[in-house]
Design an enzyme around this catalytic site. Structure first.
Site, PDB file in Angstrom:
ATOM      1  N   GLY A 323     -13.563 -10.021  -1.644  1.00  0.00           N
ATOM      2  CA  GLY A 323     -12.147  -9.803  -1.375  1.00  0.00           C
ATOM      3  C   GLY A 323     -11.950  -8.845  -0.221  1.00  0.00           C
ATOM      4  O   GLY A 323     -12.889  -8.238   0.293  1.00  0.00           O
ATOM      5  N   GLY A 325      -8.928  -5.893   1.357  1.00  0.00           N
ATOM      6  CA  GLY A 325      -7.708  -5.132   1.154  1.00  0.00           C
ATOM      7  C   GLY A 325      -7.481  -4.177   2.300  1.00  0.00           C
ATOM      8  O   GLY A 325      -8.249  -4.144   3.268  1.00  0.00           O
ATOM      9  N   GLY A 326      -6.408  -3.385   2.205  1.00  0.00           N
ATOM     10  CA  GLY A 326      -6.117  -2.423   3.248  1.00  0.00           C
ATOM     11  C   GLY A 326      -7.174  -1.346   3.364  1.00  0.00           C
ATOM     12  O   GLY A 326      -7.334  -0.716   4.409  1.00  0.00           O
ATOM     13  N   GLY A 328     -10.485  -1.939   2.979  1.00  0.00           N
ATOM     14  CA  GLY A 328     -11.734  -2.492   3.487  1.00  0.00           C
ATOM     15  C   GLY A 328     -12.102  -3.741   2.711  1.00  0.00           C
ATOM     16  O   GLY A 328     -11.247  -4.400   2.132  1.00  0.00           O
ATOM     17  N   VAL A 330     -14.717  -5.983  -0.128  1.00  0.00           N
ATOM     18  CA  VAL A 330     -15.516  -5.877  -1.348  1.00  0.00           C
ATOM     19  C   VAL A 330     -16.578  -6.967  -1.304  1.00  0.00           C
ATOM     20  O   VAL A 330     -16.267  -8.137  -1.056  1.00  0.00           O
ATOM     21  CB  VAL A 330     -14.654  -6.028  -2.614  1.00  0.00           C
ATOM     22  N   LYS A 344     -17.486  -1.805  -2.703  1.00  0.00           N
ATOM     23  CA  LYS A 344     -16.282  -1.658  -1.885  1.00  0.00           C
ATOM     24  C   LYS A 344     -16.623  -0.785  -0.682  1.00  0.00           C
ATOM     25  O   LYS A 344     -16.902   0.403  -0.824  1.00  0.00           O
ATOM     26  CB  LYS A 344     -15.130  -1.049  -2.693  1.00  0.00           C
ATOM     27  N   ASP A 443      -0.867   2.834  -8.662  1.00  0.00           N
ATOM     28  CA  ASP A 443      -0.983   1.533  -7.986  1.00  0.00           C
ATOM     29  C   ASP A 443      -1.374   0.445  -8.988  1.00  0.00           C
ATOM     30  O   ASP A 443      -2.265  -0.361  -8.740  1.00  0.00           O
ATOM     31  CB  ASP A 443      -2.011   1.607  -6.858  1.00  0.00           C
TER      32      ASP A 443
END
Length: 622
Positions: A323, A325-326, A328, A330, A344, A443
């Site tokens: 995956g 995300g903002g 970085g 995974v 991650k 979050d």
């Protein structure tokens, strides 16, 4: 440029030299899994008493697998070595055993014998136990105090005192005063009020092995401690003094070659000016010092620190991406002992490593079945990574939204959705009340809920978390943090109230509503304006006592679970934080009867206008 190629050749030659030296090391053979009585196949850290060198927790009476005996394990409690009957051992190293002494007390049905039973402890310093089963809370009250039973509590009469008890998630403000508390394992399968049937002698513990010891075993060694209590790994080697000298020469010359090679390349290619080099060095040094200072000041975190080379090896040079995300990417990785992990890899931080420190500091304090386990980390100047347990089913969002769940088989059954909602609530309750310090996540959203092979959810991504004391009800914060669509109103505007653990409750409620509706709460693609904001649409259906109109409801139990989830989540998204329940109360409401749930006030925030903007996935990092 000839010099460059010369040093490249020398460097590669030294690596081959180094590899040949290391290759001389030979480790003893490993210990294969074996069948132990009724438990079935077991492996490290468990071992049979006939081969104690193969593990750290020794099982006795395994016998012939055909005899199906009940194995036993010896553990310490209050300095005494006791024998326990082992019932199951899962692949996740969760062991369930029965306490014979506690079982004898429960069989006697004598409340006078009820007392606190401390958890057993492992004899090995390389093992730690983490409670998975839940306790029932009993309050032993002297009858002369004439204490009336609090609301929601049951009572059992004993000779000179009364015992009050409630579900595991009781409200402390309602607990009987001046009454000592007794905590005993809870038989969650029993739904009646008989005290001795509500209690159980079965205890479930997650067994965790230190990473260094696990790696030592995977290489054929054994974990030992010396006279000073220092741990070390014993390994068999075939090398001699000559091989050690060869290895040392190879290491020294290889590192020298790397240094000279880098200087020559930078000189010929002109990649870095002297000024820029000094600037980057100073910036990285300040960040490095701040992170190193944190690690030193906070002592051992109980997790292993890896080098960046280790990270590249375990991820096969970042071959399989799970995956993005903002923060970085995974990547799927594999440890030396064969366990899969999720790695991650963080982008370079804007500040002095605050986000990295935030995640390591908060999650290293946790130990709960519904919180993802941090197994290690890497910090080498700008290179930062976090190593987590691997979750085969990925994130919850894959099983909620239509754009993810194109396959009908990926849509969750209502029974599964309900269990996931309860488990997430338990995880949040643990963060808010179960740790030594309160952790606010800030979050909570489907993307940050990971599912294991059994669809057990685990809360992840603590990059925006904030650690505060238990006594701190309202916290100070500059700016909002979280993801639009899940952020509580008070994080945007303090006129709505103070920022507290109730902000996580709001995010939880919005997430559960998306699980219920199978869509984003704000969906501009629907045909009717009244359906754009799902919380208002579903509230109106409840208010008018209409059919829920939800897919997948096939029986009365599904309908009841769905209604409980809806009512609880609507309480959670109340605009005024004081009207939202605590996560303890959320668990009580979900596990309690639907008949006792009151309809919440209508959420104050109105449906947004029909615009093509979908802001629910934008992340605010302030």
């Amino acid at each position: 440029m000839a010099s460059v190629f010369l040093f490249v050749f020398l460097f590669l030659s030294h690596l081959v030299f180094l590899y040949s030296a290391v290759g001389e090391v030979i480790y003893p053979p490993g210990c294969p899994p074996f069948v132990c009585g009724t438990v079935g196949m077991i492996r490290f850290p468990f071992a049979d008493d006939t081969s104690p060198e193969c593990g750290l927790l020794i099982l006795h009476d395994c016998g012939d697998p055909r005899q199906m005996k009940t194995p036993k394990i010896k553990l310490e409690r209050n300095g005494t070595l006791l024998s326990y009957d082992v019932e199951t051992i899962s692949q996740a190293n969760i062991i369930q055993f029965k306490d014979p002494q506690l079982q004898s007390v429960l069989d006697s049905n004598r409340c006078e014998s009820l007392k606190n039973w401390p958890l057993p402890s492992p004899r090995s310093p390389f093992i730690s136990f983490h409670l998975v089963s839940r306790n029932l809370n009993l309050f032993k009250c002297d009858r002369t105090l004439n204490i009336p039973p609090p609301t929601g509590f049951n009572r059992t009469n004993c000779s000179n005192y009364d015992i009050y008890y409630s579900p595991p998630h009781y409200n402390l403000t309602l607990a009987p005063p001046k009454c000592p508390i007794i905590q005993l394992p809870w038989n969650w399968q029993y739904k009646g009020n008989d005290l001795f049937r509500l209690l159980s002698a079965k205890i479930s513990l997650e067994v965790r092995v230190t990473e260094d010891c696990r790696e030592c075993h995977s290489e054929g060694g054994q974990c030992k401690t010396d006279n000073k209590g220092e741990s070390y790994c014993t390994k068999g080697t075939k090398g001699n003094n000559r091989s050690r000298v060869v290895l040392m020469i190879a290491l020294v010359t290889s590192f020298a070659g790397i240094g000279v090679l880098m200087v020559i390349i930078c000189y010929f290619l002109g990649l870095l000016s002297f000024t820029k080099t000094i600037f980057l060095w100073k910036k990285q040094t300040l960040t490095y010092q701040s992170v190193e200072a944190f690690i030193k000041n906070h002592g051992p975190l109980g997790i292993r620190r890896y080098s960046y080379l280790d990270i590249k090896k375990m991820t096969n040079t970042f071959k399989y991406k799970l995956g993005q995300g903002g923060y970085g990417g995974v990547y799927k990785g594999k440890l030396k002992d064969g366990r899969f992990v999720a790695v991650k890899v963080l982008k370079e931080s804007k500040g002095n490593g605050e986000e990295f420190l935030n995640e390591v500091a908060s999650i290293s304090r946790t130990s709960h079945v519904n919180i993802v386990t941090l197994m290690g980390f890497c910090f080498e100047y700008s290179k930062r990574a976090l190593i987590y347990e691997f979750m085969p089913n990925g994130s919850l969002e894959k099983f909620i939204y239509k754009d993810f769940s194109t396959n009908v088989d990926r849509q969750l059954a209502w029974e599964t959705s309900y269990k996931i909602a309860v488990c997430i609530a338990r995880g949040l309750e643990y963060l808010h009340r179960g740790c030594n310090t309160r952790i606010l996540h800030f979050d909570i959203k489907p993307h940050n809920i990971l599912l294991d092979e059994n669809f057990c959810p685990k809360i992840s991504d603590f990059g925006l978390a904030k650690i505060c004391s238990r006594e701190e009800s309202i916290i100070s914060m500059v700016g909002a943090r979280g993801t639009i669509g899940y952020i509580a109103p008070e994080l945007f505007c303090r006129n709505f109230g103070g920022v507290s653990h109730k902000s996580d409750v709001y995010s939880y409620g919005m997430m559960i509503l998306e699980m219920i509706g199978g869509r984003k709460n704000i969906d501009v693609s629907v045909d009717r304006t009244s359906e754009i904001y799902f919380p208002h649409w579903i509230y109106k259906r409840l208010e008018l006592d209409k059919e829920l109109g939800l897919q997948g409801l096939i029986n009365k139990e599904d309908e009841e679970s769905a209604r409980k989830m809806i009512i609880v989540s609507l309480w959670c998204i109340q605009t005024d934080p004081s009207n939202r329940p605590s996560m303890s109360k959320v668990v009580d409401m979900l596990e309690g009867s639907l008949d006792f749930l009151q309809m919440p006030p209508k959420p104050f925030l109105s449906s947004p206008p029909r615009t093509p903007v979908d802001s629910s996935t934008a992340t605010i990092l302030l």
